[in-house]
Motif scaffolding. Structure first.
Motif, PDB file in Angstrom:
ATOM      1  N   GLN A 185      86.393 -32.486 -59.190  1.00 30.73           N
ATOM      2  CA  GLN A 185      86.090 -33.801 -59.753  1.00 30.73           C
ATOM      3  C   GLN A 185      87.360 -34.581 -60.052  1.00 30.73           C
ATOM      4  N   ARG A 186      88.297 -33.933 -60.742  1.00 34.48           N
ATOM      5  CA  ARG A 186      89.525 -34.627 -61.115  1.00 34.48           C
ATOM      6  C   ARG A 186      90.374 -34.961 -59.900  1.00 34.48           C
ATOM      7  N   TYR A 205      88.318 -40.072 -68.200  1.00 31.16           N
ATOM      8  CA  TYR A 205      87.209 -39.230 -67.753  1.00 31.16           C
ATOM      9  C   TYR A 205      87.203 -37.975 -68.613  1.00 31.16           C
ATOM     10  N   PRO A 207      85.006 -34.459 -68.927  1.00 29.17           N
ATOM     11  CA  PRO A 207      83.895 -33.620 -68.450  1.00 29.17           C
ATOM     12  C   PRO A 207      83.055 -33.120 -69.607  1.00 29.17           C
ATOM     13  N   VAL A 214      79.566 -29.799 -64.672  1.00 30.23           N
ATOM     14  CA  VAL A 214      80.247 -31.062 -64.417  1.00 30.23           C
ATOM     15  C   VAL A 214      79.381 -31.935 -63.534  1.00 30.23           C
ATOM     16  N   GLY A 216      78.878 -36.057 -61.617  1.00 27.48           N
ATOM     17  CA  GLY A 216      79.520 -36.806 -60.542  1.00 27.48           C
ATOM     18  C   GLY A 216      79.958 -38.183 -60.970  1.00 27.48           C
ATOM     19  N   TRP A 218      82.446 -41.254 -61.575  1.00 23.07           N
ATOM     20  CA  TRP A 218      83.709 -41.667 -60.963  1.00 23.07           C
ATOM     21  C   TRP A 218      83.983 -43.130 -61.258  1.00 23.07           C
ATOM     22  N   ALA A 244      79.894 -33.396 -57.413  1.00 26.30           N
ATOM     23  CA  ALA A 244      81.282 -33.849 -57.290  1.00 26.30           C
ATOM     24  C   ALA A 244      81.632 -34.163 -55.842  1.00 26.30           C
ATOM     25  N   ASP A 401      79.068 -35.712 -68.839  1.00 30.85           N
ATOM     26  CA  ASP A 401      80.324 -36.330 -68.436  1.00 30.85           C
ATOM     27  C   ASP A 401      80.406 -37.760 -68.964  1.00 30.85           C
TER      28      ASP A 401
END
Length: 546
Positions: A185-186, A205, A207, A214, A216, A218, A244, A401
């Protein structure tokens, strides 16, 4: 215990005995293989009664129990008894001393306060899966026992090492999967945000907690050229690596589609079709917005996402509710673009549902709370971002998240305002508009005190763009020059929506070289269709440092 007597009560024994007594023994058959008199009398006797439980020897039973058993009595929990399993696990114990001395392993795992609680309350208490000094894990159950005038506590420990190890392996596997998803993700999120000339931007961001998979979420910031900036935030439904991965594909697609410089609703139309192709069962929400400093507003389109919030210079908060379409991946919907004012000194916030959604609480209440927090939030975008996250109660163990994108358009005054200027000229008439445009561009660039080389390049670029518009475009036409602290932007708009393209002109061609010249001398160039019809062609030059 007499197992011979108990065997008469076992299943099937009584039926076999009854079958034998059905055949009565006669005197003439006693000598032909008959059972002796004593044996026959035993088969016909009724089974003896089962002994009562209170007749069983308790100590012998406890010694044979595979679980660990200890008995303590009195206020200081003096040891009265440990069974063989306990002695095997922790060594033999002599009765008499208090538990703190006689049973140090119980003190090590913090069980002695529980003995006090059981003795006072008279209720059974259980402590699950505690690791003891012997390296094994036990579940301890402490039960009050009445022993004369003094109370006692029976400690019963069941070995659950296998279950504890299996649970730990499962937790370790889940941690590895979560770490993989967080890393993915990161890595898919922008490591460094692009920095537009006219906006100050910060993002965060967070989590979900260790117990939450985690998601999705963004965000992204994309400079479109010509002073315009695209901002996007989205949330893929679902959790784990799959969500992700889908997020990464959508973010990459957004950056690719943004280069087409399309209106926000057209970007969402393209993303909607792509989301269906990626995974028909996976949907996502998204907001795509474009900021143009010349318009003083944020033009956006939303696919099922939460509304943008904008705080103006006075502290009033506006909510961009409409238009909003269904999430990406549903198909069959024509998205539309809307706008919300974003003037100097304003702050806009784009966010995902983890920031405002709470269990047993209406979503509108969460958004209203965010509006109140934003109305009093001042400072840099990073300060505002951190304050909003804290006001929402987001902690390390949050169950979802959270992604937040904060942008500000500074209100520039004093010397700083001299670095951001605009100048525009309406191109009226025919070919005589070209020399007027060159003279206008030369005068503006001279007043902005640009170096000679940059001045000449700017005049040449303005002349070529105006000439291209006069030849291929239709009225109304306009020349706009804009400077920031980093670049010079030249833009020409007209009423024709045919976008120019760079091509190779042959030796005998009388046209086709204008865009090629602009692309050669400028740092960047591009074109787009304008919302009211027509097009805009622009180029930009990077200013020398200092």
């Amino acid at each position: 215990m007499n197992f011979t007597r108990w065997s008469a009560r076992l299943p099937g024994t009584q039926r076999r005995a009854a079958a034998r007594t059905d055949h009565e023994l006669t005197p003439d058959r006693l000598g032909e293989g008959s059972v002796p008199a004593a044996r026959a009398e035993q088969l016909t006797d009724e089974a003896p009664p089962v002994p009562a439980v209170d007749e069983l020897p308790v100590r012998e039973v406890l010694d044979r129990v595979p679980a660990l058993v200890a008995l303590v009595h009195g206020q200081d929990h003096r040891l009265a008894y440990v069974n063989d399993a306990y002695a095997t696990a922790f060594g033999p114990r002599a009765p008499g001393p208090p538990a703190r001395e006689a049973l140090p392993e119980l003190e090590e795992i913090g069980l002695l306060p529980l003995l006090d609680q059981v003795l006072r309350s008279g209720r059974t208490r259980t402590v699950k899966s505690r690791r003891a000094l012997d390296g094994r894990s036990y579940t301890f159950t402490c039960t009050p026992v009445t022993e004369g005038d003094t109370g006692a506590v029976l400690v019963f420990a069941t070995d659950v090492t296998d279950h504890a190890e299996a649970a730990e392996r499962l937790r370790a596997s889940e941690r590895r999967q979560r770490e993989t998803a967080v890393t993915l993700q990161r890595s898919l999120l922008p490591q460094v945000l692009e920095e537009p000339d006219d906006l100050r931007i910060a993002a965060t961001y967070q989590p979900g907690g260790t117990e939450a998979a985690v998601g999705g979420d963004w965000y992204d910031v994309i400079t479109l050229g010509g002073g315009r900036t695209a901002l996007v935030i989205g949330d893929v439904m679902g959790r784990g690596v799959r969500a992700a991965a889908v997020m990464g594909q959508l973010r990459t697609a957004v950056r690719a589609y943004a280069r087409l410089d399309l209106p926000p609703h057209e970007i969402l139309q393209l993303l909607d079709g792509l989301a269906t192709e990626i995974d028909a069962n996976q949907i996502a929400t998204c907001v795509y917005a474009i900021h143009d400093p010349n318009e003083g507003k944020l033009v956006y389109a939303s696919a099922g996402h939460l509304p943008i919030l904008v705080r103006d210079e006075s502290g009033a908060v506006l909510r961009a509710d409409e238009p909003t379409g269904p999430p990406l991946g549903t198909g069959g919907w024509v998205h539309a673009s809307g706008s919300i004012p974003l003037g100097p000194g304003a702050t806009a916030v784009l966010y995902t549902d983890g920031l405002v959604e709470r269990r047993n609480e209406d979503l509108d209440e969460g958004i209203a709370a965010l509006e109140r927090a934003l109305s009093g939030a001042t400072g840099t975008p990073q300060v505002v971002c951190d304050r909003l996250v804290r006001s929402a109660g987001v902690t390390a163990d949050h169950d979802d998240d959270v992604a937040v994108l904060v942008l500000q358009q500074p209100a520039r005054t004093g010397p700083d305002s001299d670095l951001f200027r605009n100048a525009a000229l309406e191109l009226l008439g025919g070919i005589e508009a070209a020399p007027r445009a060159r003279a206008f561009a030369s005068g503006v660039l001279t007043s902005w005190r640009f170096p000679t080389e940059l001045h000449d390049l700017g005049v040449l670029a303005a002349s070529e763009l105006v000439a291209n518009s006069l030849q291929h475009g239709t009225p109304p036409m306009r020349l706009r020059l804009r400077r920031t602290d980093r670049r010079l932007i030249i833009e020409v708009t007209d009423g024709d929506d045919h976008l120019p393209r760079r091509r190779r002109a042959e030796h005998g061609d009388e046209s086709g070289r204008g865009i090629a010249i602009v692309a050669t001398i400028a740092s960047n160039w591009g074109s787009r269709r304008t919302p009211g019809g027509g097009k805009a062609v622009w180029c930009e030059f990077v200013l020398p440092k200092g």
